[in-house]
Design an enzyme around this catalytic site. Sequence first.
Site, PDB file in Angstrom:
ATOM      1  N   ARG A 239       0.831  -1.217   0.000  1.00 55.39           N
ATOM      2  CA  ARG A 239       0.000   0.000   0.000  1.00 55.39           C
ATOM      3  C   ARG A 239       0.865   1.266   0.000  1.00 55.39           C
ATOM      4  NH1 ARG A 239      -2.544  -3.376  -1.504  1.00 55.39           N
ATOM      5  NH2 ARG A 239      -4.469  -4.296  -0.667  1.00 55.39           N
ATOM      6  N   LYS A 274      -6.062   1.210   0.260  1.00 59.82           N
ATOM      7  CA  LYS A 274      -7.039   0.172  -0.043  1.00 59.82           C
ATOM      8  C   LYS A 274      -7.043  -0.920   1.025  1.00 59.82           C
ATOM      9  CE  LYS A 274      -8.407  -3.056  -3.691  1.00 59.82           C
ATOM     10  NZ  LYS A 274      -8.061  -3.603  -5.029  1.00 59.82           N
TER      11      LYS A 274
END
Length: 354
Positions: A239, A274
Amino acid sequence: MFNEEEEELNKFNEILLDQTITESPFYESFKEFADKFYKLLRQTKKLVKISDNQQRIINETNEKLTKLADDLSKEQLLSQELLLNILPSKIAEELKLKGQSNPVFYKSVSVMFTDFKGFTQSAERISPEELVSELDEYFTYFDSIMSEFKLEKLKTIGDSYMCAGGIPEESNTHAIDSILAALHLQKYLYDLKLAKIKENKTYWEIRLGIHSGPVVAGVVGRKKFAYDIWGDTVNVASRMESSGVAGEVNVSKETFELTKNFFLFENRGHIEAKNKGNIEMFLVKGVKPELLDSDGKLNNRFYLLYNSVREEGVLIEGNRVIERRVASSDEREERSERRNYLFKFLYDKPSGKN
């Protein structure tokens, strides 16, 4: 040798056949002796021929065995090199000795992902050969940087490159090493970008993300081995890359805390990631000026601080030395003098100097 002796024996037989000799009372005894000697000579000659053939066969067999051993040794070296291209040397040795490698838990490592912005779109505009050639050029350079900073390359997936510091050999400096490596990759891609702009060619910009935390590492597979790591640290590191900025090194709060005495950072605040919610992220803006020489290279002050982390597992923050791992009272006493010197060197600066 035997031909000469045979000629001499023939001459001896001719002498025996001489009439004056045949009439000798000792003729029969001489004749019997000569026949036996001649027969023995022929048998010996046959044995020598057999022995020569055997020796030739032995020599040829030895040559074949020597060549086979050399070929086997070359194959073993090739297999070893191939294994080391797939697995870390420590893990490869464990597999050779035990036939298996046990998974290991690491309390603190740094995981880095890289990815090229716009790769998919640009890949559609160039030939497959050119695409693979360019990726190979980039990743070969990446591999050299991994070796330089003792990071472990784990895999490439398409245009994504994954590596980690602190495995399989544990290290106190894994986060520092990872950022130093990332800065080298950042500069490499930036220089390529400038060169390609001048040539009016398509260029790729890189996103780099790093996160530090615990992982489990091990080998999976039987016919095709793969050394890999698992854990939430890997997900967060991914991420960091995907939520990063093209051309920048994006790191988590955990990595920032381990390296803030070495590098300058820009706090991006909390960014939506996310499946992870909001995560505090930082952009690495370079090595601290006081840790660089006038020509931009790492100076003695940097290495003194670096070695204190590598050898003793300590961090210096403000006017305090912070332990990162538990040391015995004897160890603390032994280190006291060196730490006092380190503190004085870093913070008691002469006026007007860095």
